[in-house]
Design a protein around this motif. Structure first.
Motif, PDB file in Angstrom:
ATOM      1  N   CYS A 198       3.544  -5.243  48.037  1.00 52.17           N
ATOM      2  CA  CYS A 198       3.839  -6.091  46.871  1.00 52.17           C
ATOM      3  C   CYS A 198       5.006  -5.494  46.083  1.00 52.17           C
ATOM      4  O   CYS A 198       5.041  -4.289  45.825  1.00 52.17           O
ATOM      5  CB  CYS A 198       2.605  -6.205  45.972  1.00 52.17           C
ATOM      6  SG  CYS A 198       1.210  -7.019  46.762  1.00 52.17           S
ATOM      7  N   ASP A 199       5.941  -6.324  45.686  1.00 49.92           N
ATOM      8  CA  ASP A 199       7.080  -5.854  44.899  1.00 49.92           C
ATOM      9  C   ASP A 199       7.107  -6.468  43.505  1.00 49.92           C
ATOM     10  O   ASP A 199       8.103  -6.380  42.787  1.00 49.92           O
ATOM     11  CB  ASP A 199       8.400  -6.152  45.627  1.00 49.92           C
ATOM     12  CG  ASP A 199       8.583  -7.632  45.944  1.00 49.92           C
ATOM     13  OD1 ASP A 199       7.726  -8.444  45.532  1.00 49.92           O
ATOM     14  OD2 ASP A 199       9.574  -7.971  46.614  1.00 49.92           O
ATOM     15  N   PHE A 200       6.009  -7.101  43.118  1.00 51.19           N
ATOM     16  CA  PHE A 200       5.921  -7.701  41.797  1.00 51.19           C
ATOM     17  C   PHE A 200       4.443  -7.781  41.413  1.00 51.19           C
ATOM     18  O   PHE A 200       3.583  -7.980  42.280  1.00 51.19           O
ATOM     19  CB  PHE A 200       6.534  -9.117  41.799  1.00 51.19           C
ATOM     20  CG  PHE A 200       6.858  -9.634  40.433  1.00 51.19           C
ATOM     21  CD1 PHE A 200       8.048  -9.282  39.810  1.00 51.19           C
ATOM     22  CD2 PHE A 200       5.980 -10.474  39.756  1.00 51.19           C
ATOM     23  CE1 PHE A 200       8.350  -9.764  38.548  1.00 51.19           C
ATOM     24  CE2 PHE A 200       6.269 -10.950  38.504  1.00 51.19           C
ATOM     25  CZ  PHE A 200       7.467 -10.584  37.898  1.00 51.19           C
ATOM     26  N   HIS A 201       4.148  -7.597  40.117  1.00 49.82           N
ATOM     27  CA  HIS A 201       2.747  -7.601  39.676  1.00 49.82           C
ATOM     28  C   HIS A 201       2.569  -8.457  38.430  1.00 49.82           C
ATOM     29  O   HIS A 201       3.463  -8.528  37.573  1.00 49.82           O
ATOM     30  CB  HIS A 201       2.267  -6.172  39.387  1.00 49.82           C
ATOM     31  CG  HIS A 201       2.102  -5.345  40.618  1.00 49.82           C
ATOM     32  ND1 HIS A 201       3.150  -4.648  41.187  1.00 49.82           N
ATOM     33  CD2 HIS A 201       1.008  -5.123  41.406  1.00 49.82           C
ATOM     34  CE1 HIS A 201       2.711  -4.020  42.270  1.00 49.82           C
ATOM     35  NE2 HIS A 201       1.427  -4.284  42.417  1.00 49.82           N
ATOM     36  N   PHE A 202       1.413  -9.075  38.349  1.00 47.06           N
ATOM     37  CA  PHE A 202       1.030  -9.861  37.175  1.00 47.06           C
ATOM     38  C   PHE A 202      -0.102  -9.137  36.454  1.00 47.06           C
ATOM     39  O   PHE A 202      -1.062  -8.688  37.079  1.00 47.06           O
ATOM     40  CB  PHE A 202       0.570 -11.262  37.588  1.00 47.06           C
ATOM     41  CG  PHE A 202       1.642 -12.086  38.230  1.00 47.06           C
ATOM     42  CD1 PHE A 202       2.532 -12.820  37.454  1.00 47.06           C
ATOM     43  CD2 PHE A 202       1.772 -12.125  39.612  1.00 47.06           C
ATOM     44  CE1 PHE A 202       3.533 -13.577  38.045  1.00 47.06           C
ATOM     45  CE2 PHE A 202       2.764 -12.890  40.217  1.00 47.06           C
ATOM     46  CZ  PHE A 202       3.645 -13.612  39.429  1.00 47.06           C
ATOM     47  N   ARG A 203       0.034  -9.039  35.131  1.00 45.16           N
ATOM     48  CA  ARG A 203      -1.018  -8.459  34.297  1.00 45.16           C
ATOM     49  C   ARG A 203      -1.531  -9.525  33.338  1.00 45.16           C
ATOM     50  O   ARG A 203      -0.843 -10.523  33.072  1.00 45.16           O
ATOM     51  CB  ARG A 203      -0.484  -7.254  33.507  1.00 45.16           C
ATOM     52  CG  ARG A 203      -0.140  -6.053  34.387  1.00 45.16           C
ATOM     53  CD  ARG A 203       0.216  -4.835  33.542  1.00 45.16           C
ATOM     54  NE  ARG A 203       0.576  -3.683  34.364  1.00 45.16           N
ATOM     55  CZ  ARG A 203      -0.310  -2.831  34.866  1.00 45.16           C
ATOM     56  NH1 ARG A 203      -1.594  -2.998  34.611  1.00 45.16           N
ATOM     57  NH2 ARG A 203       0.091  -1.810  35.595  1.00 45.16           N
ATOM     58  N   PHE A 204      -2.719  -9.265  32.758  1.00 45.05           N
ATOM     59  CA  PHE A 204      -3.368 -10.261  31.915  1.00 45.05           C
ATOM     60  C   PHE A 204      -3.805  -9.607  30.611  1.00 45.05           C
ATOM     61  O   PHE A 204      -4.164  -8.431  30.571  1.00 45.05           O
ATOM     62  CB  PHE A 204      -4.558 -10.886  32.645  1.00 45.05           C
ATOM     63  CG  PHE A 204      -4.169 -11.486  33.966  1.00 45.05           C
ATOM     64  CD1 PHE A 204      -3.802 -12.811  34.057  1.00 45.05           C
ATOM     65  CD2 PHE A 204      -4.145 -10.701  35.118  1.00 45.05           C
ATOM     66  CE1 PHE A 204      -3.423 -13.355  35.268  1.00 45.05           C
ATOM     67  CE2 PHE A 204      -3.766 -11.238  36.335  1.00 45.05           C
ATOM     68  CZ  PHE A 204      -3.400 -12.568  36.411  1.00 45.05           C
ATOM     69  N   GLN A 205      -3.781 -10.403  29.535  1.00 45.13           N
ATOM     70  CA  GLN A 205      -4.027  -9.863  28.200  1.00 45.13           C
ATOM     71  C   GLN A 205      -5.445  -9.328  28.024  1.00 45.13           C
ATOM     72  O   GLN A 205      -5.657  -8.326  27.369  1.00 45.13           O
ATOM     73  CB  GLN A 205      -3.739 -10.940  27.153  1.00 45.13           C
ATOM     74  CG  GLN A 205      -2.242 -11.151  26.899  1.00 45.13           C
ATOM     75  CD  GLN A 205      -1.987 -12.036  25.702  1.00 45.13           C
ATOM     76  OE1 GLN A 205      -2.658 -13.045  25.525  1.00 45.13           O
ATOM     77  NE2 GLN A 205      -1.032 -11.665  24.879  1.00 45.13           N
ATOM     78  N   ARG A 206      -6.433  -9.975  28.587  1.00 44.41           N
ATOM     79  CA  ARG A 206      -7.823  -9.629  28.313  1.00 44.41           C
ATOM     80  C   ARG A 206      -8.410  -8.631  29.310  1.00 44.41           C
ATOM     81  O   ARG A 206      -9.596  -8.322  29.246  1.00 44.41           O
ATOM     82  CB  ARG A 206      -8.666 -10.900  28.309  1.00 44.41           C
ATOM     83  CG  ARG A 206      -8.251 -11.894  27.229  1.00 44.41           C
ATOM     84  CD  ARG A 206      -9.129 -13.133  27.277  1.00 44.41           C
ATOM     85  NE  ARG A 206      -8.706 -14.120  26.286  1.00 44.41           N
ATOM     86  CZ  ARG A 206      -9.288 -15.301  26.115  1.00 44.41           C
ATOM     87  NH1 ARG A 206     -10.329 -15.623  26.874  1.00 44.41           N
ATOM     88  NH2 ARG A 206      -8.852 -16.140  25.210  1.00 44.41           N
ATOM     89  N   THR A 207      -7.628  -8.153  30.222  1.00 44.53           N
ATOM     90  CA  THR A 207      -8.128  -7.205  31.213  1.00 44.53           C
ATOM     91  C   THR A 207      -6.998  -6.286  31.663  1.00 44.53           C
ATOM     92  O   THR A 207      -5.830  -6.633  31.568  1.00 44.53           O
ATOM     93  CB  THR A 207      -8.712  -7.946  32.436  1.00 44.53           C
ATOM     94  OG1 THR A 207      -9.097  -6.998  33.424  1.00 44.53           O
ATOM     95  CG2 THR A 207      -7.693  -8.904  33.028  1.00 44.53           C
TER      96      THR A 207
END
Length: 392
Positions: A198-207
């Motif tokens: 993977c060369d890109f990541h998504f993060r989330f506000q509540r976790t």
């Protein structure tokens, strides 16, 4: 009488079954066959066999003479059963190879519902326009799974003098080339599920969790992602983006669809609405179409207005048309003025026109109602338009 089978689009097949009004039978079954994937470069057309049944309970003693009668309602129940006859009929090798490549979920409807032309259904004294059948699976002693879709018992009253038509709608999951490629190459398991390279990541506000992805795949499937990676944006520099307005589980389903052409979990009414909104945001048209098609049978008299507003916001034409169709069938004295107001506020022109015509035909009664007085106070412009129409 003979049945009629036609594809109505969005993976829906309609089986129309005309019934003579005075048929002397309390149970009737018809068999039919549906052909899958005739336009996807298959060397053979792959059939599935079904039988559909309607039956009545508490049949009166003079049923054989009387049959259906427009003055009387009767408890009716519907059943659709999949007849697994293809293996014995089509045994040639080429068919079996093609049949094995395609997952079984494409050969059975994901939703089944029944409507009627020339009659009405009622449940708990409330008129309904469609009945959704529930899926039932029974495993036999021979380890074969028998699939059927059964309705609950509802009241049915015919309204035409000679005959009426039951319409069975079978909604199949739409098969696409991107799904076949994903199945053959197993890209979903290797790249997405195992999070390889993977060369890109998504993060989330509540976790604190994150989901990895691949720029090239996201760019190929979404022009929005492509623009994000091509321009000198902060996300492109850091290789990371924080998702603020979509829940992690929904976004995971969005990414799973991008890689495989399908969601990892079956759609529900709630997830389909959330995924459709996400699909619009990232311009993933095939996911939008699939969610919209899934929502069609869930439009009812109680949900039609909210669903129509939803369809308006996200420009879903077929869903909006189904909502308007249901609303038009439910225009009554006790809701016509509220419908005029609602239709004006939400640009539902077909509903507004039909409601105004209904109001004109019943103007003397409506002028004396509390709803008319309320409309005068709260929506004077709409009231003026309605009053002008009613006094023509």
């Amino acid at each position: 009488m003979s049945i009629k089978i036609e594809e109505t689009g969005d993976g829906v097949t309609c089986v129309s079954w005309p019934i003579d009004l005075y048929t002397g039978c309390a149970r009737k079954t018809r068999k039919f066959q549906i052909t899958h994937f005739p336009n996807y470069q298959m060397s053979s057309r792959i059939p599935s066999d079904y039988e559909m049944t309607w039956s009545f309970r508490n049949v009166p003693y003079n049923w054989e003479r009387r049959g259906f009668h427009p003055r009387f309602s009767q408890e009716i129940q519907f059943c659709l059963k999949k007849v697994d006859a293809t293996k014995s009929i089509y045994s040639f090798d080429l068919f079996n190879k093609e049949r094995d490549v395609i997952p079984d979920c494409y050969f059975q409807p994901q939703t089944v519902w029944v409507s009627v032309d020339g009659g009405k259904f009622e449940i708990d004294y409330k008129k309904i326009t469609k009945i959704i059948l529930k899926k039932v699976e029974n495993v036999s002693l021979l380890d074969n799974t028998e699939r059927s879709w059964n309705s609950e018992q509802v009241e049915f009253t015919p309204q035409h003098k000679e005959r009426f038509t039951f319409k069975f709608f079978l909604q199949f999951k739409i098969f696409r080339f991107n799904q076949m490629n994903a199945i053959v190459k197993q890209t979903t398991n290797y790249l997405f599920l195992e999070q390889t390279n993977c060369d890109f990541h998504f993060r989330f506000q509540r976790t604190s969790d994150k989901i990895g992805a691949h720029r090239c795949i996201l760019s190929a499937r979404s022009p929005v992602f492509a623009a994000m990676f091509q321009h000198n944006m902060q996300e492109s520099k850091t290789g990371e983006v924080i998702i603020k307005d979509i829940e992690k589980d929904i976004f995971y389903q969005l990414l799973h669809f991008i890689y495989s052409g399908e969601t990892s979990d079956p759609l529900t009414e709630s997830t389909a609405q959330q995924l459709l909104a996400a699909a619009v945001k990232y311009n993933i048209q095939d996911l939008k179409d699939e969610c919209a098609s899934f929502l069609l049978p869930y439009v009812s008299e109680t949900t039609a207005q909210k669903m129509c507003e939803f369809a308006n916001v996200f420009n879903v034409k077929n869903l909006k048309e189904e909502c308007e169709h249901i609303i038009l069938l439910d225009i009554q004295m006790n809701n016509v003025l509220n419908l005029i107001i609602w239709a004006d506020l939400h640009s539902a022109e077909k509903v507004k026109e039909a409601a105004l015509n209904f109001a004109r035909a019943n103007s003397k009664t409506l002028f004396q109602s509390d709803d008319y007085e309320k409309m005068m106070r709260e929506y004077p412009d709409i009231c003026l338009e309605a009053t002008r129409r009613m006094t023509i």
